[in-house]
Design a protein around this motif. Structure first.
Motif, PDB file in Angstrom:
ATOM      1  N   ASN A  97       0.843  -0.936   0.058  1.00 13.31           N
ATOM      2  CA  ASN A  97       0.411   0.102  -0.040  1.00 13.31           C
ATOM      3  C   ASN A  97       1.055   1.526   0.207  1.00 13.31           C
TER       4      ASN A  97
ATOM      5  N   THR B 279      -1.083   3.665  -4.006  1.00 14.85           N
ATOM      6  CA  THR B 279      -2.556   3.294  -4.369  1.00 14.85           C
ATOM      7  C   THR B 279      -3.069   3.652  -5.767  1.00 14.85           C
ATOM      8  N   ASN B 280      -2.200   4.458  -6.085  1.00 20.17           N
ATOM      9  CA  ASN B 280      -2.938   4.842  -7.366  1.00 20.17           C
ATOM     10  C   ASN B 280      -1.861   5.263  -8.154  1.00 20.17           C
TER      11      ASN B 280
END
Length: 168
Positions: free
Chosen positions: A87, A90-91
């Motif tokens: 994580n 995230t994009n």
């Protein structure tokens, strides 16, 4: 009008493209004035010096409309896959636009046509067997893209435009 799709903004006219709209762009007059250009037409082959930060920002904006394949991006970048699993990213598209492109990472496959590539470039014909698809793909990924070679016949006109602009 825009709406969110998978955490990214997309145009309502074609949400499947999943491309973020630019919310602001300075006028041509503002840009040419900031660059101390008297000629606002920006035509010809005259060179213009711009700050690296401006060039990077313009490239980042242009990348918003470029194709993006998250599977290709992860497949070709094991460290990105690890960061996603933790994580830390995230994009993926935003990471590519702001960092990955400038790190030399690939985010799409250009519909590479090994037979066309082999027949179009004489030096490739001399050094590769037409049936050596893996070798042709490897050459394109490691050298061909950097050398501004077209991956297929359909992209040749666009590649030729880039060559003219970049080397002209």
């Amino acid at each position: 009008m825009t709406k969110k799709i998978n955490g990214e903004r997309a145009t309502s006219e074609n949400p499947s493209q999943n491309r973020e709209m630019v919310s602001y762009f300075p006028t041509c007059e503002a840009l040419t004035s900031a660059l101390s250009l008297a000629d606002k037409s920006l035509t010809g082959s005259r060179k213009v010096a711009i700050k690296a930060s401006l060039l990077r920002h313009l490239i980042t904006l242009a990348l918003r409309s470029a194709p993006f394949d998250s599977e290709t991006y992860i497949e070709q970048s094991p460290d990105i896959k690890k960061a996603v699993n933790k994580n830390e990213i995230t994009n993926l598209k935003r990471h590519f636009e702001e960092m990955g492109y400038f790190e030399g990472r690939a985010a799409w496959l250009n519909d590479f046509d090994p037979q066309w590539y082999h027949s179009h470039y004489p030096d490739i014909r001399e050094n590769f067997d037409q049936k050596d698809t893996a070798g042709l793909i490897a050459h394109y990924k490691t050298n061909g893209q950097r050398e501004l070679r077209a991956p297929n016949e359909q992209s040749l006109p666009e590649v030729e435009k880039w060559i003219k602009i970049l080397k002209g």
